[in-house]
Design a protein around this motif. Structure first.
Motif, mmCIF file in Angstrom:
data_model
loop_
_atom_site.group_PDB
_atom_site.id
_atom_site.type_symbol
_atom_site.label_atom_id
_atom_site.label_comp_id
_atom_site.label_asym_id
_atom_site.label_seq_id
_atom_site.Cartn_x
_atom_site.Cartn_y
_atom_site.Cartn_z
ATOM 1 N N ASP A 113 42.975 -46.812 -42.067
ATOM 2 C CA ASP A 113 43.368 -45.438 -41.743
ATOM 3 C C ASP A 113 42.423 -44.490 -42.462
ATOM 4 O OD1 ASP A 113 45.387 -46.436 -40.228
ATOM 5 O OD2 ASP A 113 47.028 -45.785 -41.532
ATOM 6 N N VAL A 114 41.810 -43.576 -41.700
ATOM 7 C CA VAL A 114 40.807 -42.669 -42.272
ATOM 8 C C VAL A 114 41.503 -41.439 -42.852
ATOM 9 C CG1 VAL A 114 38.736 -41.315 -41.784
ATOM 10 C CG2 VAL A 114 39.140 -43.473 -40.557
ATOM 11 N N GLY A 115 41.193 -41.117 -44.111
ATOM 12 C CA GLY A 115 41.810 -39.967 -44.771
ATOM 13 C C GLY A 115 41.173 -38.652 -44.378
ATOM 14 N N ARG A 116 41.671 -37.567 -44.956
ATOM 15 C CA ARG A 116 41.169 -36.230 -44.651
ATOM 16 C C ARG A 116 40.040 -35.835 -45.605
ATOM 17 N NH1 ARG A 116 44.914 -31.547 -43.565
ATOM 18 N NH2 ARG A 116 42.926 -31.033 -42.590
ATOM 19 N N TYR A 117 39.304 -34.793 -45.228
ATOM 20 C CA TYR A 117 38.227 -34.253 -46.077
ATOM 21 C C TYR A 117 38.729 -33.017 -46.811
ATOM 22 C CZ TYR A 117 34.834 -37.151 -43.551
ATOM 23 O OH TYR A 117 34.137 -38.195 -43.016
ATOM 24 N N GLY A 118 38.337 -32.897 -48.079
ATOM 25 C CA GLY A 118 38.555 -31.648 -48.819
ATOM 26 C C GLY A 118 40.005 -31.315 -49.099
ATOM 27 N N VAL A 119 40.879 -32.316 -49.213
ATOM 28 C CA VAL A 119 42.272 -32.039 -49.591
ATOM 29 C C VAL A 119 42.495 -32.542 -51.021
ATOM 30 C CG1 VAL A 119 43.260 -32.028 -47.265
ATOM 31 C CG2 VAL A 119 43.067 -34.177 -48.496
ATOM 32 N N PRO A 120 43.521 -32.003 -51.728
ATOM 33 C CA PRO A 120 43.754 -32.469 -53.091
ATOM 34 C C PRO A 120 44.231 -33.925 -53.123
ATOM 35 C CG PRO A 120 44.998 -30.451 -52.600
ATOM 36 C CD PRO A 120 44.460 -30.970 -51.313
ATOM 37 N N LEU A 121 44.202 -34.509 -54.291
ATOM 38 C CA LEU A 121 44.697 -35.859 -54.613
ATOM 39 C C LEU A 121 43.769 -36.987 -54.173
ATOM 40 C CD1 LEU A 121 46.900 -37.495 -56.025
ATOM 41 C CD2 LEU A 121 48.173 -37.545 -53.884
ATOM 42 N N HIS A 122 43.576 -37.160 -52.855
ATOM 43 C CA HIS A 122 42.738 -38.265 -52.399
ATOM 44 C C HIS A 122 41.303 -37.814 -52.193
ATOM 45 C CE1 HIS A 122 46.873 -39.459 -51.030
ATOM 46 N NE2 HIS A 122 46.534 -40.448 -51.821
ATOM 47 N N SER A 123 40.354 -38.747 -52.424
ATOM 48 C CA SER A 123 38.949 -38.396 -52.244
ATOM 49 C C SER A 123 38.591 -38.425 -50.756
ATOM 50 C CB SER A 123 38.056 -39.366 -53.028
ATOM 51 O OG SER A 123 38.371 -40.697 -52.694
ATOM 52 N N ASP A 124 37.427 -37.859 -50.430
ATOM 53 C CA ASP A 124 36.958 -37.887 -49.039
ATOM 54 C C ASP A 124 36.619 -39.328 -48.656
ATOM 55 O OD1 ASP A 124 37.152 -35.187 -49.089
ATOM 56 O OD2 ASP A 124 34.987 -34.783 -49.001
ATOM 57 N N PRO A 125 36.783 -39.686 -47.375
ATOM 58 C CA PRO A 125 36.361 -41.031 -46.961
ATOM 59 C C PRO A 125 34.849 -41.195 -47.096
ATOM 60 C CG PRO A 125 37.078 -39.705 -45.055
ATOM 61 C CD PRO A 125 37.365 -38.899 -46.276
ATOM 62 N N MET A 126 34.411 -42.397 -47.489
ATOM 63 C CA MET A 126 32.971 -42.694 -47.522
ATOM 64 C C MET A 126 32.440 -42.798 -46.101
ATOM 65 S SD MET A 126 32.278 -45.761 -50.223
ATOM 66 C CE MET A 126 30.711 -46.200 -49.462
ATOM 67 N N ALA A 127 31.121 -42.624 -45.961
ATOM 68 C CA ALA A 127 30.516 -42.826 -44.637
ATOM 69 C C ALA A 127 30.624 -44.299 -44.261
ATOM 70 C CB ALA A 127 29.060 -42.407 -44.679
ATOM 71 N N PRO A 128 30.934 -44.596 -42.996
ATOM 72 C CA PRO A 128 30.962 -46.012 -42.620
ATOM 73 C C PRO A 128 29.549 -46.597 -42.662
ATOM 74 C CG PRO A 128 31.480 -44.585 -40.724
ATOM 75 C CD PRO A 128 31.247 -43.685 -41.893
ATOM 76 N N PRO A 129 29.395 -47.840 -43.141
ATOM 77 C CA PRO A 129 28.068 -48.456 -43.145
ATOM 78 C C PRO A 129 27.594 -48.741 -41.716
ATOM 79 C CG PRO A 129 29.747 -50.033 -43.844
ATOM 80 C CD PRO A 129 30.436 -48.721 -43.671
ATOM 81 N N ALA A 130 26.286 -48.942 -41.566
ATOM 82 C CA ALA A 130 25.742 -49.271 -40.241
ATOM 83 C C ALA A 130 26.428 -50.527 -39.724
ATOM 84 C CB ALA A 130 24.241 -49.494 -40.345
ATOM 85 N N CYS A 131 26.802 -50.527 -38.448
ATOM 86 C CA CYS A 131 27.474 -51.716 -37.901
ATOM 87 C C CYS A 131 27.212 -51.822 -36.407
ATOM 88 C CB CYS A 131 28.976 -51.650 -38.168
ATOM 89 S SG CYS A 131 29.802 -50.242 -37.413
ATOM 90 N N ASP A 132 27.421 -53.024 -35.869
ATOM 91 C CA ASP A 132 27.312 -53.225 -34.416
ATOM 92 C C ASP A 132 28.594 -52.772 -33.724
ATOM 93 O OD1 ASP A 132 24.768 -54.736 -34.595
ATOM 94 O OD2 ASP A 132 26.039 -56.130 -35.722
ATOM 95 N N TYR A 133 29.731 -53.100 -34.356
ATOM 96 C CA TYR A 133 31.029 -52.798 -33.750
ATOM 97 C C TYR A 133 31.913 -52.093 -34.772
ATOM 98 C CZ TYR A 133 29.189 -56.258 -30.610
ATOM 99 O OH TYR A 133 28.364 -56.929 -29.753
ATOM 100 N N LEU A 134 32.633 -51.092 -34.292
ATOM 101 C CA LEU A 134 33.550 -50.358 -35.168
ATOM 102 C C LEU A 134 34.943 -50.385 -34.548
ATOM 103 C CD1 LEU A 134 34.091 -48.347 -37.547
ATOM 104 C CD2 LEU A 134 33.396 -46.511 -36.011
ATOM 105 N N VAL A 135 35.922 -50.808 -35.335
ATOM 106 C CA VAL A 135 37.326 -50.758 -34.900
ATOM 107 C C VAL A 135 37.923 -49.542 -35.595
ATOM 108 C CG1 VAL A 135 39.546 -51.946 -34.891
ATOM 109 C CG2 VAL A 135 37.417 -53.262 -34.634
ATOM 110 N N MET A 136 38.291 -48.528 -34.815
ATOM 111 C CA MET A 136 38.569 -47.212 -35.388
ATOM 112 C C MET A 136 39.945 -46.689 -35.018
ATOM 113 S SD MET A 136 36.173 -43.902 -34.845
ATOM 114 C CE MET A 136 36.544 -42.306 -35.529
ATOM 115 N N GLU A 137 40.647 -46.170 -36.004
ATOM 116 C CA GLU A 137 41.997 -45.630 -35.758
ATOM 117 C C GLU A 137 41.936 -44.296 -35.003
ATOM 118 O OE1 GLU A 137 44.125 -43.010 -37.408
ATOM 119 O OE2 GLU A 137 43.170 -42.637 -39.341
ATOM 120 N N SER A 138 43.017 -43.934 -34.332
ATOM 121 C CA SER A 138 43.017 -42.700 -33.532
ATOM 122 C C SER A 138 44.376 -41.987 -33.593
ATOM 123 C CB SER A 138 42.684 -43.032 -32.073
ATOM 124 O OG SER A 138 43.662 -43.911 -31.535
#
Ligand SMILES: [Zn+2]
Length: 468
Positions: free
Chosen positions: A192-217
């Motif tokens: 689950d991808v978090g939010r940017y610029g909110v208190p408490l949790h840090s920003d998500p890191m950039a995803p590394p280069a990959c062939d396939y990405l399984v991504m939440e929506s």
């Protein structure tokens, strides 16, 4: 000849719950997440149907984070024959221990209740799993820090990378080395991808280069309120304090309760709200807050929290773990703030406070999360004049207010921002963990705004990655 790489979707496909992704490399099998299906009855029934594969054939389980829709099926999987390790980050191990023991207790209580009332078709009704099953699952969990490569057998390795969201949450980077004449395959699972610029949790890191990405929506078709969380919270609370009322905040115990408390602390420290006591009245929220406090250096938490005090909320916060400590709150006048579970006013200690505070005009009920149809929280938002609590009709005279954007999930813009931060576009993005409309909306945006192709897998779909 190299091994074939297969990716199968046994949950989290066409729905936001039940995340279970199976990767097969030749004879070797890895499962990413083993979540519980939640919500509508037809989804919950899927938990009883068997996972769609033999748990005894899985070699490794990788857990992105502790939320029950990602972890809550592990006790059943272990009971049904899974005998391998469960890899996760150290903070996820602590939070999952709390959440899985609680989940087992709920299943045991539901079965006992069904037996007492005699409404189950099964005699006797049995829990999906017991506390012993949850303990057996927890015993299989092996913590590994972010960024450390895990050797998963011949030519397969994986690592966890910070993705914000909640304490300990990770995306998973999985490499399968190519055999003679074929190339390496890299798959990234977003978790689950978090939010940017909110208190408490840090920003998500950039995803590394990959062939396939399984991504939440989850929020693939929505945008969060652009107004800052602090400005949304401060005005209604200040007005309640002026009336010497009590602010009741029904909140999810893990992540949400800590975020709300931190925003309140920031407002008080800056002088934007007067210093009043904040009572955390929920055994689960108290335990979760302690776990957060133990992991202040965790990458998934904001750097600024690590001020050397070893505690997340050093002042003005009182914990109420026992029933006596909870009852003591009944005698205390406003102004004060009570944070209690559950978040949609469906059960738990918050109901006692609701019954007491709702009939008085000076008090405020602050709704900080999604309120599903059929819950008391939704009834309040829909303008109910009376709420049934513990068999009594309670008049709604207190004020109420809903805050938006406190979700731990990235919205549509943030998901695109996250995807674009990868060094190269994935060949294919599998859109998961969303209602069909949300998944479709995100897929359309990705195909329009990036060079990646998308697929929206359904439950049980399987893809031969070598053939794509
Ligand atoms: Zn989650």
């Amino acid at each position: 000849m190299s091994d074939t790489v297969n990716l199968a979707f046994h949950g989290g496909a066409g729905t936001v719950t039940g995340s279970r992704y199976l990767v097969s490399v030749g004879q070797r099998k890895l499962l990413v997440d083993a979540g519980l299906f939640q919500g509508l009855k037809e989804l919950r029934l899927l938990n009883w149907r068997g996972p769609g594969f033999d748990p005894g054939t899985i070699d490794h389980l990788l857990l992105t984070h502790a939320h029950i829709d990602h972890s809550g099926y592990i006790p059943r999987l272990v009971r049904d024959g899974y005998a391998g390790p469960v890899h996760c980050t150290p903070a996820t191990l602590d939070l999952a221990t709390l959440l899985l023991m609680d989940s087992a207790k709920i299943h045991e209580e539901d079965a006992a209740y069904a037996n007492k009332k005699g409404f189950s078709k099964h005699k006797p009704a049995l829990p999906l799993y017991t506390s012993e099953d949850a303990q057996a699952a927890i015993a299989r969990m092996h913590p590994i820090p972010y960024g450390t490569w895990l050797d998963l057998g011949v030519e397969i390795k994986a690592r966890f990378l910070n993705v914000g969201h909640i304490l300990g949450a990770a995306m998973i980077e999985l490499h399968v080395a190519g055999g003679t004449g074929s190339k390496e395959t890299t798959i990234v699972f977003s978790g689950d991808v978090g939010r940017y610029g909110v208190p408490l949790h840090s920003d998500p890191m950039a995803p590394p280069a990959c062939d396939y990405l399984v991504m939440e929506s989850t929020y693939g078709d929505r945008r969060h309120d652009p107004l800052s969380l602090e400005s949304q919270l401060s005005e209604p609370i200040q007005k309640t304090f002026d009336r010497r009322g009590t602010v009741l905040i029904p909140s999810f115990a893990v992540g949400r309760a800590q975020l709300v408390t931190l925003i309140l602390r920031n407002l008080m420290e800056r002088g934007d709200l007067p210093e009043v006591l904040i009572h955390i009245d929920s055994p689960m929220a108290v335990d979760a807050t302690r776990i957060y406090s133990h992991h202040l250096k965790d990458e998934s938490l904001d750097d600024e929290l690590d001020d050397g005090s070893d505690r997340l909320f050093p002042r003005q916060v009182q914990f109420h773990q026992t029933v006596e400590q909870s009852k003591a709150l009944n005698e205390l006048p406003g102004p004060r703030i009570i944070i209690s579970a559950s978040g949609m006013l469906t059960a738990g200690r918050v109901l006692h406070h609701l019954r007491r505070l709702l009939p008085e005009e000076r008090n405020l009920v602050l709704l900080v999360g999604y309120q599903a149809a059929g819950t008391r929280g939704r009834a309040l938002l829909d303008g109910a004049k009376l709420l049934k609590v513990h068999g009594q009709q309670v008049p709604v005279r207190a004020r109420f207010h809903a805050i938006h954007g406190l979700s731990a999930h990235a919205d549509s813009d943030e998901l695109l921002r996250w995807l674009r931060s990868t060094p190269t576009s994935p060949r294919k993005v599998f859109i998961t963990h969303g209602e069909p409309e949300a998944a479709r909306a995100l897929a359309r945006r990705i195909e329009k705004e990036t060079t990646s192709d998308c697929a929206e897998p359904r439950l049980g779909d399987e893809f031969d990655l070598n053939a794509l």
